[in-house]
Design a protein around this motif. Structure first.
Motif, PDB file in Angstrom:
ATOM      1  N   ALA A 123      -3.475  16.651  -1.706  1.00  0.00           N
ATOM      2  CA  ALA A 123      -2.671  16.692  -0.479  1.00  0.00           C
ATOM      3  C   ALA A 123      -3.540  16.857   0.764  1.00  0.00           C
ATOM      4  CB  ALA A 123      -1.639  17.816  -0.565  1.00  0.00           C
ATOM      5  N   PHE A 124      -4.528  17.748   0.680  1.00  0.00           N
ATOM      6  CA  PHE A 124      -5.317  18.047   1.883  1.00  0.00           C
ATOM      7  C   PHE A 124      -6.538  17.151   2.043  1.00  0.00           C
ATOM      8  CE2 PHE A 124      -2.796  21.852   1.767  1.00  0.00           C
ATOM      9  CZ  PHE A 124      -2.601  22.137   3.122  1.00  0.00           C
ATOM     10  N   PHE A 174      -0.700  14.177   2.667  1.00  0.00           N
ATOM     11  CA  PHE A 174       0.536  14.889   2.324  1.00  0.00           C
ATOM     12  C   PHE A 174       1.568  13.989   1.649  1.00  0.00           C
ATOM     13  CE2 PHE A 174       0.150  18.522   5.667  1.00  0.00           C
ATOM     14  CZ  PHE A 174      -0.846  19.084   4.879  1.00  0.00           C
ATOM     15  N   LYS A 175       1.698  12.776   2.158  1.00  0.00           N
ATOM     16  CA  LYS A 175       2.779  11.931   1.633  1.00  0.00           C
ATOM     17  C   LYS A 175       2.490  11.497   0.192  1.00  0.00           C
ATOM     18  CE  LYS A 175       5.388   7.811   2.785  1.00  0.00           C
ATOM     19  NZ  LYS A 175       5.450   6.654   3.675  1.00  0.00           N
ATOM     20  N   GLU A 176       1.328  10.911  -0.009  1.00  0.00           N
ATOM     21  CA  GLU A 176       1.011  10.441  -1.355  1.00  0.00           C
ATOM     22  C   GLU A 176       0.777  11.597  -2.319  1.00  0.00           C
ATOM     23  OE1 GLU A 176      -1.946   7.453  -3.546  1.00  0.00           O
ATOM     24  OE2 GLU A 176      -1.988   7.307  -1.365  1.00  0.00           O
ATOM     25  N   GLY A 177       0.324  12.709  -1.758  1.00  0.00           N
ATOM     26  CA  GLY A 177       0.053  13.872  -2.615  1.00  0.00           C
ATOM     27  C   GLY A 177       1.303  14.681  -2.926  1.00  0.00           C
ATOM     28  N   ALA A 178       2.383  14.428  -2.209  1.00  0.00           N
ATOM     29  CA  ALA A 178       3.583  15.281  -2.341  1.00  0.00           C
ATOM     30  C   ALA A 178       4.138  15.387  -3.768  1.00  0.00           C
ATOM     31  CB  ALA A 178       4.671  14.809  -1.383  1.00  0.00           C
ATOM     32  N   PRO A 179       4.318  14.272  -4.493  1.00  0.00           N
ATOM     33  CA  PRO A 179       5.002  14.408  -5.788  1.00  0.00           C
ATOM     34  C   PRO A 179       4.385  15.436  -6.728  1.00  0.00           C
ATOM     35  CG  PRO A 179       4.860  12.107  -5.172  1.00  0.00           C
ATOM     36  CD  PRO A 179       4.043  12.863  -4.172  1.00  0.00           C
ATOM     37  N   GLY A 228       0.842  -1.196   0.000  1.00  0.00           N
ATOM     38  CA  GLY A 228       0.000   0.000   0.000  1.00  0.00           C
ATOM     39  C   GLY A 228       0.877   1.246   0.000  1.00  0.00           C
ATOM     40  N   ASN A 229       0.258   2.363  -0.379  1.00  0.00           N
ATOM     41  CA  ASN A 229       1.041   3.589  -0.447  1.00  0.00           C
ATOM     42  C   ASN A 229       1.546   4.049   0.907  1.00  0.00           C
ATOM     43  OD1 ASN A 229       1.133   3.923  -3.156  1.00  0.00           O
ATOM     44  ND2 ASN A 229      -0.875   4.921  -3.233  1.00  0.00           N
ATOM     45  N   LYS A 230       0.838   3.599   1.973  1.00  0.00           N
ATOM     46  CA  LYS A 230       1.253   3.999   3.314  1.00  0.00           C
ATOM     47  C   LYS A 230       2.642   3.473   3.605  1.00  0.00           C
ATOM     48  CE  LYS A 230      -2.931   5.109   5.724  1.00  0.00           C
ATOM     49  NZ  LYS A 230      -4.020   4.569   4.868  1.00  0.00           N
ATOM     50  N   LYS A 254      -3.521  13.454  -8.886  1.00  0.00           N
ATOM     51  CA  LYS A 254      -3.930  12.047  -8.700  1.00  0.00           C
ATOM     52  C   LYS A 254      -5.448  11.976  -8.824  1.00  0.00           C
ATOM     53  CE  LYS A 254      -0.132   9.729  -7.100  1.00  0.00           C
ATOM     54  NZ  LYS A 254       0.142   8.367  -7.407  1.00  0.00           N
ATOM     55  N   SER A 255      -6.173  12.074  -7.682  1.00  0.00           N
ATOM     56  CA  SER A 255      -7.635  12.066  -7.785  1.00  0.00           C
ATOM     57  C   SER A 255      -8.130  13.351  -8.435  1.00  0.00           C
ATOM     58  CB  SER A 255      -8.270  11.982  -6.405  1.00  0.00           C
ATOM     59  OG  SER A 255      -8.055  10.735  -5.855  1.00  0.00           O
ATOM     60  N   TYR A 256      -7.436  14.451  -8.135  1.00  0.00           N
ATOM     61  CA  TYR A 256      -7.821  15.751  -8.687  1.00  0.00           C
ATOM     62  C   TYR A 256      -6.689  16.247  -9.577  1.00  0.00           C
ATOM     63  CZ  TYR A 256     -11.720  15.952  -5.402  1.00  0.00           C
ATOM     64  OH  TYR A 256     -12.892  15.684  -4.730  1.00  0.00           O
ATOM     65  N   PRO A 257      -7.015  16.710 -10.785  1.00  0.00           N
ATOM     66  CA  PRO A 257      -5.933  17.105 -11.699  1.00  0.00           C
ATOM     67  C   PRO A 257      -5.450  18.555 -11.545  1.00  0.00           C
ATOM     68  CG  PRO A 257      -8.046  17.080 -12.847  1.00  0.00           C
ATOM     69  CD  PRO A 257      -8.330  16.679 -11.426  1.00  0.00           C
TER      70      PRO A 257
END
Ligand code: SF4
Ligand code: SF4
Lengths: 424, 248
Positions: free
Chosen positions: A360-361, A366-371, A2-4, A348-351
């Motif tokens: 991110a929010f 934050f972690k998965e959304g960071a890139p 998992g991404n976690k 990702k979910s939102y472009p």
């Protein structure tokens, strides 16, 4: 894994591979986005020439959102009262999982046929995948979203989920699912094939699910903008209609809600959309003895599931609450230099840049959304295009500070730091 | 006039020595006595954009000390970053203020030419100017570069247009596209595609003979984009290079 459990380096590397291989390296995508951008600009010009007063909508829309986000909890309560007064069912889901569970309970035991309208909120909760896993047959009915479903992808734009596809690619995909041999150069035949294919799903559907563009707290009315007519069928034919909507879509009054949808469609480049639905409750009739009876020609049940998923907390964060002003009109993406070469692979979910903030929010953390936060060129062009003047670049910069402190910045940032500021 | 030229090291880092030469030459033509801060790292906006502004605060304190030692009349830079940092972020968020003005080179020359009439040769060519995102959109400063370029006889300046700008009552420069140079710091591999696309999508269709950005960072992005896209019909030319060519 998992991404976690994935480490941040791995997440950055995976994201970079995808955005380069599927996005930047894809010449067809670039052509499709260029065509879409030119069409967007042409249509917006026409819309603003025909309705010059639209330019004035922006300021009022911003004020409505500022007020609504500052009074979010109060407006949620008002909405609940209004929906219940209208004989609808109201739910407030604290997160994506809870929202999916609530909806699954409303839908009932498998195997139901579910028709769905395009909705980014359902993308956020991955509702279609959830319901399919439980054993239901779920169909995306917006053409762009239908294409996303059949290619097992994800939306590449907020309003135009398959903006990255050319007509030729779309025809090939549709041929595969309908079994027809469609000409690749004719958009109309592709559209007609999907219409034929989905017609049967609509008439046999047990449940319709959609999102909404705006909700008025005073009357509990959902406003839904569409052009295809799929929402008209989704919200009318099945016995049950469920709306999954982010709480940030609530505004105080019916007039405010209409102002928001008007601003959304105008800057999403429509002169006038084909349909704007106002839904306040289940279908009813009082035609026999003035006795109100529910479930006339439309759905017997109306369920509004509001999704929090971090929005209420975000509404209290003065540095980032502006994220919630976003009406998802998608205008900014047509003018983003990064989106031009990547489409929705930026996010990702939102472009897009605003999407990176939403991920991110709200959607990913934050972690998965960071890139994707580091894909923004900080050029500020999206703010100028945004009817609400949302300062995405400024928030991205602030968020990068937080991500840096959490150790989520990519190695390039550390290299630049060393190179430029190493002697400190 | 004692001029402290800031951002020299960034021009060297990005191998824009031709731009540096032209800056020094044109400043001298304007009668400036130029000084530098040795080893100075000016890239203020980078520190904000990368999210490390707090960490590098000492560098700005050191910069301020040096300025107080050198006592220039004015600080100039080809980068909008330092201008933004010293006019907004540092005074507003950290109480750090300079005792002398810190201006962009285009503003320095616009001011100089408003008081002095230089002898500028005609330059009968087309020149595309990109308004750097920081000096332009973020600070709203478009006038100086236009004033300077308008002084050059026979120069045809091309700016990016935007179809609804007039209808919306917005200066079309507000919609200037970005060559994506900031991605050099975060996702350089992606940045290369953005720069290439900028050249192919924005520059090439407008067919200028020369192109440049007001900001040396944006200018670097344009240079890289031209190289990646292998376009040699458009030559990168920073506005001080252009000025240097025509200023007798
Ligand atoms: S600031 Fe970021 S998200 Fe906005 S247009 Fe520029 S690159 Fe795109
Ligand atoms: S940020 Fe603004 S332009 Fe972009 S989708 Fe949201 S409301 Fe529309």
């Amino acid at each position: 894994m998992g991404n976690k459990e994935k480490d941040i380096k791995e997440l950055h590397n995976e994201y970079m591979s995808e955005i380069i291989a599927d996005g930047a390296e894809n010449e067809t995508l670039r052509t499709a986005i260029r065509r879409a951008r030119e069409a967007y600009r042409k249509n917006l010009k026409k819309a603003l020439e025909t309705f010059p007063e639209s330019v004035e909508y922006k300021e009022k829309a911003r004020k409505i959102k500022e007020y609504a986000i500052d009074h979010l909890e109060e407006l949620i309560e008002k909405t609940q009262k209004a929906v219940e007064r209208n004989h609808g069912h109201f739910y407030l889901a604290k997160d994506a999982e809870e929202a999916n569970e609530i909806i699954s309970r409303i839908v009932g035991k498998p195997k139901k046929i579910i028709v769905k309208g395009k909705s980014l909120t359902t993308e956020e909760t991955e509702l279609r995948q959830y319901l399919q896993k439980v054993g239901h047959e779920v169909w995306e009915t917006d053409l762009g979203e239908f294409l996303v479903q059949i290619r097992n992808g994800r939306p590449m734009h907020m309003l135009a989920p398959s903006v990255d596809l050319t007509r030729e690619e779309a025809a090939k995909l549709i041929s595969k699912i309908t079994g027809e041999d469609l000409p690749e150069d004719k958009i109309e035949t592709s559209v007609a094939a999907v219409r034929r294919f989905l017609r049967d799903k609509f008439t046999n559907a047990d449940v319709g699910i959609a999102g909404a563009n705006s909700i008025s707290a005073d009357t509990g009315t959902l406003f839904i903008i569409e052009n295809e007519g799929n929402i008209k069928l989704t919200a009318s034919l099945p016995e049950k209609f469920i709306a999954l909507v982010g709480v940030e879509k609530i505004v105080p009054t019916l007039d405010d809600a209409f102002h928001m949808v008007k601003t959304t469609w105008r800057f999403a480049n429509y002169q006038v959309p084909s349909y704007v639905h106002m839904i306040s409750g289940p279908s009813k009739t009082g035609d026999i003895e003035k006795v109100t009876t529910y479930g006339a020609h439309g759905p017997k049940e109306f369920h509004l599931v509001l999704l929090d998923n971090g929005r209420i907390e975000l509404s209290k964060n003065k540095d980032f609450k502006e994220i919630l002003y976003c009406m998802k009109c998608g205008a900014c993406m047509y003018e983003c230099p990064v989106f031009w070469v990547t489409a929705g692979h930026f996010g990702k979910s939102y472009p897009g840049g605003i999407g990176a903030l939403w991920d991110a929010f709200i959607a990913k953390g934050f972690k998965e959304g960071a890139p994707s936060v580091y894909s923004c060129a900080i050029c500020d062009r999206c703010r100028v295009r945004c009817p609400l003047n949302i300062d995405t670049a400024k928030m991205i910069i602030k968020l990068r500070k937080v991500l840096y402190e959490k150790g989520y910045a990519p190695s390039t940032v550390k290299e630049a730091e060393k190179k430029f500021f190493g002697d400190l | 006039m004692k001029v402290l030229l800031s951002g020299v090291v960034n021009l060297k880092h990005t191998n824009q020595l031709d731009v540096l030469e032209s800056i020094e030459s044109t400043l001298k033509k304007a009668g400036a006595e130029i000084s530098h801060i040795n080893g100075e790292i000016m890239c203020g906006e980078a520190s904000i954009n990368l999210g490390i502004s707090d960490k590098i605060l000492p560098i700005f304190k050191k910069f301020k000390e040096k300025v107080e030692e050198i006592k220039p009349d004015v600080i100039v830079s080809a980068y909008a970053a330092g201008v933004a940092k010293w006019s907004r972020d540092l005074p507003n968020n950290y109480g750090l203020k300079l005792s002398v003005p810190y201006v962009h080179l285009s503003e320095f020359f616009a001011d100089y030419f408003s008081k002095n009439k230089p002898n500028l040769k005609p330059f009968p060519h087309t020149y595309f100017v990109q308004h750097g995102c920081t000096l332009g959109r973020k600070m709203g400063r478009y006038g100086a570069i236009r004033e300077v370029l308008n002084l050059i006889p026979e120069l045809r300046v091309i700016e990016e247009d935007y179809p609804t700008a007039e209808l919306e009552g917005i200066d079309p420069a507000e919609f200037n596209s970005c060559p994506g140079a900031w991605l050099n710091f975060t996702q350089p591999d992606l940045g290369d595609y953005v720069k290439e696309n900028y050249v192919l999508d924005i520059l090439v269709p407008r067919k200028p003979e020369y192109a440049g950005s007001t900001c040396a960072n944006g200018h670097f992005g344009i240079r890289q984009g031209l190289e990646i896209a292998e376009i040699d019909s458009i030559k990168p030319l920073y506005f001080t290079q252009l000025l240097d060519k025509v200023w007798e």
